[in-house]
Design an enzyme around this catalytic site. Structure first.
Site, PDB file in Angstrom:
ATOM      1  N   GLU A 473       0.981  -1.046  -0.007  1.00 64.64           N
ATOM      2  CA  GLU A 473      -0.410  -0.165   0.026  1.00 64.64           C
ATOM      3  C   GLU A 473       0.910   1.439   0.366  1.00 64.64           C
ATOM      4  O   GLU A 473       1.197   1.857  -1.232  1.00 64.64           O
ATOM      5  CB  GLU A 473      -0.753  -0.041   1.122  1.00 64.64           C
ATOM      6  N   GLU A 733      -2.964   0.716  13.250  1.00 62.27           N
ATOM      7  CA  GLU A 733      -3.560   1.556  12.955  1.00 62.27           C
ATOM      8  C   GLU A 733      -5.016   1.211  12.935  1.00 62.27           C
ATOM      9  O   GLU A 733      -5.482   2.265  13.171  1.00 62.27           O
ATOM     10  CB  GLU A 733      -3.751   0.564  10.590  1.00 62.27           C
TER      11      GLU A 733
HETATM   12  C1  RAM Z   1      -6.781   1.834   4.783  1.00 62.08           C
HETATM   13  C2  RAM Z   1      -5.177   2.941   5.266  1.00 62.08           C
HETATM   14  C3  RAM Z   1      -5.524   4.340   5.432  1.00 62.08           C
HETATM   15  C4  RAM Z   1      -6.685   5.102   5.643  1.00 62.08           C
HETATM   16  C5  RAM Z   1      -8.145   4.284   4.487  1.00 62.08           C
HETATM   17  C6  RAM Z   1      -9.202   4.699   4.337  1.00 62.08           C
HETATM   18  O1  RAM Z   1      -6.117   2.464   3.736  1.00 62.08           O
HETATM   19  O2  RAM Z   1      -6.315   2.899   6.804  1.00 62.08           O
HETATM   20  O3  RAM Z   1      -4.496   4.726   6.444  1.00 62.08           O
HETATM   21  O4  RAM Z   1      -6.701   6.757   4.593  1.00 62.08           O
HETATM   22  O5  RAM Z   1      -7.490   2.791   4.721  1.00 62.08           O
END
Ligand code: RAM
Length: 881
Positions: A473, A733
């Site tokens: 990502e 996260e």
């Molecule tokens: C995931 C990650 C990222 C966020 C998006 C919407 O890919 O948590 O940081 O901004 O979702």
């Protein structure tokens, strides 16, 4: 002796930039002085090119002076100095610096690349059943050009870039320790070029300019869209460079990339940012980038073009290795594999030292952030990122290997293929943004939280602000950036880093006016979601507030207005429900659901407000229109979502946080509901990415810093300290990335190194230690120091390098006495707010003027310098707003 002196001189927010192409750069400095009440009453700024003065100017108080001297010439070193007079009119310090212009468009080089027919194909290096064999792997090219010098130049500069990643060397020595050059930008529109001073690297006689070339972001794996993997911008990398030699007689000679260069594959069978690197030491090309090497077997390169219009100067710090981490423990995996534990979840790669391995031995390194219960690597959360490096030994008694063009997010390294002696060191990579801020207190858990926030910043500020350094990502998500920027700016100077990234946000804007979700824009091409796209408005505004960067506001204002306009156009009733993109809501909130239309409409109001404020600052007539629009959105919000008792539809913490922070309804009413909800959750938060940044600041603002402290100290799930209690060394996260009851969250999205939920960092500096600025101040011209003893803490201290100078605030409570130490930089308008009801009881080392008494707080105006205040402190006294 006058003590006032300028320091931290910058040109375009960078210290001594080499290769700066701005025609009217901004020159800035900070001030320090040991004298109380000192300030700058006058400055004189002189810019010279050699002996020639090209600008000589003066003034009083600016802190960003726009260059208005003789037109700047390309490839020229400019020395500049600033001399100041102090508060008493005495000539005080003088400080020197320099900047050097870059090519300013003067490219004469061509793009060169490996000839298509010469593309080597290698066996898939990792033997497992993942997607490896289906993907394209490109061997890194070695490129070289030999040349002779009859005499040495007095000055030599290398200007270089790549569609891909480059690493240049001259006569066998790297020209710079910068990594992953040219960094990542929106390559569809701009690619940075680098400028290196290589004068000392040249020899009389034969010389060789060498370069390694890898796919990087250009043609390697980036992001999470498998259809685009390996061909985001182009199929193969290309290189461009121009070595400019200047001789004593004034003549110039240029050696540029052209058809005379030759190319060969070598030991780097492939190197990919996400997948990892494969290095076969048996194929080493010893001496390839030095004179005397026989390149007869090498292949001539292909010239692929001469368009250099996308090349821009590097206005953001390069990536470098900023720290080494030793192995702290050696573990055994379930199959007996060796696993090195670096003790810290980090971003970068390892340096391997191998002793006594035979030629051809293949050592494989796999990387993970965390271990499974059985002691094996938790790899599932990497998704398609293989993060696997392979080193095939050359047979030397000691071999040292460090990958060149890959970075991983990891704490654990599994080493297979060799049981002998091996040393593993973690090499931490980051855009070079040195820590200048500090925070500490007497609660070790809070200190660890602060450390984790920093590691999140370190690991995710690699060329662009990204989200997940471990999985496939690593995108520049806009919401993450806007919520975290205030925290990031406390600890380091991120002005140039974010201003540069804003360029990618601008080029990511679509024809309708929508900002994207991610910048550089490589996937997710729909319009940006509420709170995500709004970063296109919030980030420039924050850069203005934090650093006084007016130019970024000027540059972005039309785009900011266009963003708001398109929301209005699609939502004439001013409730933002259409064109909401992927509409993430309060992303990764826990146990609640903030209605998306409530959140979106709140952000719509805020963006309109900020466009109005920016227009006001810039003296633009449209200010009024956006003020009226913002007022109309607020009315619509209230009508649509707010019940007569002040309850907002959805009734979540984030609903009230947005309402208070964005001024959507009377704060007292919203505050009651907010407080009720926290109590209903037994002192726990429920916020996601957007709400989290507002939680403690808003509670403090409504006079409930006690509750902010309760949330800070909360150790049970969900809370910041929950992860700290479970051994986290970075911010996760998700609040529930791992829990004792459920184990790991879904591996499809579970990063253990993510800065968003670390947005509380701003409050540690601003709330706990109390460093802030007034509502209408920028770059801390109106400094406010408001220490807030509270929670379990009996002391806290923060240091912040603001754009004007160093600020410190430290407090401690002992034996019923509150002691506050502050450092105020020269020339700021500072107030100190002391939490005591009685001005008479305050003792201070300096003369202070009491301005007012409010809610148990005494507000004093304080001159620059170090001051200590003491006041009686009753433990029962509640922290005040
Ligand atoms: C995931 C990650 C990222 C966020 C998006 C919407 O890919 O948590 O940081 O901004 O979702």
């Amino acid at each position: 002796m006058p003590s006032l002196s300028p320091y931290g001189l910058t040109c375009e927010f960078l210290e001594q930039p080499l290769g700066m192409d701005e025609t009217a750069p901004r020159l800035s400095w900070k001030l320090r002085s040991d004298d109380h009440g000192d300030r700058q009453t006058a400055y004189r700024l002189i810019v010279r090119a050699g002996d020639q003065v090209v600008w000589d100017t003066g003034g009083a108080g600016e802190h960003q002076v726009v260059y208005e001297g003789a037109p700047l010439r390309p490839s020229t070193r400019y020395d500049w100095s600033v001399e100041v007079r102090d508060a008493w009119g005495t000539a005080a310090g003088r400080t020197d610096s320099w900047f050097e212009t870059g090519l300013m468009g003067g490219w004469r080089a061509a793009w060169i690349a490996r000839d298509d027919g010469a593309q080597p194909v290698f066996e898939p290096p990792v033997e497992d059943d993942r997607s490896f064999t289906t993907r394209k792997l490109t061997a890194c090219a070695h490129l070289r050009r030999a040349f002779d010098l009859a005499e040495l130049p007095v000055r030599a500069r290398l200007y270089a870039s790549a569609r891909g990643l480059h690493r240049f060397s001259l006569n066998g020595v790297r020209v710079s320790d910068a990594e992953l050059e040219p960094g990542w930008t929106d390559y569809r529109h701009r690619i940075r070029y680098q400028s290196y001073d290589v004068t000392a690297r040249l020899h009389k006689g034969p010389n060789v300019l060498g370069a390694l070339l890898a796919d990087g972001w250009w043609s390697g794996f980036v992001g999470m869209d498998p259809r685009k993997a390996g061909k985001l911008y182009g199929d193969a990398p290309a290189l461009i460079a121009q070595l400019v030699l200047e001789f004593a007689d004034g003549s110039r000679h240029v050696i540029a990339t052209d058809e005379d260069w030759r190319e060969s594959p070598g030991p780097l069978r492939h190197s990919d940012l996400l997948m990892g690197e494969y290095y076969d030491a048996r194929a080493r090309l010893d001496g390839w980038d030095g004179p005397g090497y026989d390149d007869a077997a090498w292949t001539p390169v292909a010239v692929t073009g001469t368009d250099t219009s996308e090349l821009v100067w590097s206005r953001s710090a390069p990536v470098r290795v900023v720290e080494d981490l030793p192995t702290v423990r050696v573990l055994r995996g379930p199959g007996g594999e060796t696993i090195a534990d670096l003790g810290q979840n980090m971003v970068g790669r390892v340096r391997l030292t191998v002793h006594g391995a035979e030629r051809g031995r293949r050592i494989q390194l796999r990387h993970a952030e965390i271990l499974e219960e059985d002691g094996s690597l938790h790899l599932a959360n990497l998704r398609r990122a293989e993060a696997t490096d392979v080193y095939v030994c050359g047979g030397d008694p000691v071999e040292v290997y460090e990958p060149a063009f890959t970075v991983h997010g990891f704490r654990y390294v599994e080493i297979t293929g060799f049981d002998g002696r091996i040393e593993v060191t973690g090499r931490v990579l980051q855009s070079e943004l040195p820590w200048t801020g500090e925070f500490s207190c007497d609660d070790p858990l809070v200190n660890r939280l602060h450390e984790n926030i920093r590691w999140g910043q370190r690991g995710n500020f690699v060329s662009v602000p990204t989200d997940c350094p471990q999985r496939d990502e690593r995108l520049g998500w806009l919401a993450d950036a806007q919520v975290f920027l205030p925290t990031a700016a406390r600890g380091a100077d991120v002005s140039a880093f974010f201003a540069d990234w804003m360029e990618d946000v601008l080029t990511g804007q679509d024809a309708e006016g929508s900002f994207p979700d991610v910048a550089p824009l490589v996937c997710l091409t729909r319009e940006g979601a509420p709170g995500w796209g709004d970063a296109g408005v919030i980030v420039p505004w924050s850069l203005y507030r934090l650093y006084g960067d007016r130019r970024v506001l000027e540059r972005c204002l039309p785009a900011m207005a266009a963003w708001v306009d398109q929301i209005e156009r699609h939502n004439p009733d001013l409730i933002w429900r259409r064109r909401t993109g992927r509409n993430y809501g309060d992303w990764l909130q826990i146990g609640v659901d903030t209605p998306r239309d409530v959140l979106a409409t709140a952000y719509f109001a805020q963006s309109a407000t900020l466009v109005a404020e920016a227009a006001r600052i810039l003296d633009r007539p449209e200010a009024e229109r956006y003020e009226q629009l913002a007022a109309a959105i607020r009315r619509a919000f209230n009508q649509e979502f707010v019940a007569p008792d002040g309850r907002i539809h959805g009734d979540t913490q984030t609903c009230y946080l947005l309402a208070i922070e964005f001024g959507l309804m009377p704060a007292e009413v919203a505050a009651e509901h907010l407080v009720r909800d926290i109590a209903a959750h037994d002192g726990h938060l429920t916020t996601g990415f957007l709400g989290v940044a507002l939680l403690c600041p808003v509670l403090t603002r409504i006079g409930r810093a006690d509750l902010a402290y309760e949330l800070l100290h909360q150790e049970t799930f969900p809370s910041w300290l929950f992860s700290v209690r479970h051994g986290a060394t970075t911010i996760w996260e998700r609040w529930d990335g791992w829990t004792p009851d459920r184990g790991f969250q879904a591996a499809t999205m579970n990063s253990f190194n993510h800065y968003s939920l670390g947005a509380i960092g701003d409050w540690l500096y601003g709330g706990v230690a109390g460093i802030g600025q007034t509502a209408d101040s920028s770059a801390y011209a109106g400094l406010v120091i408001r220490p807030r003893p509270g929670g379990k803490l009996t002391r806290a201290r923060a240091v912040q390098e603001t754009a004007r100078g160093r600020v410190e605030s430290a407090w401690s409570v002992t034996d019923g006495v509150l002691t506050v130490d502050v450092l105020i930089p020269p020339g700021t308008d500072a107030t100190v707010h002391l939490p005591t009801g009685d001005p008479e009881a305050i003792e201070s080392t300096a003369h202070v003027t009491v301005l007012e008494r409010r809610d148990g707080t005494v507000v004093c105006s304080v001159a620059s310098g170090h001051h200590r205040f003491t006041a009686p402190w009753a433990a029962h006294e509640r922290t005040t707003p």
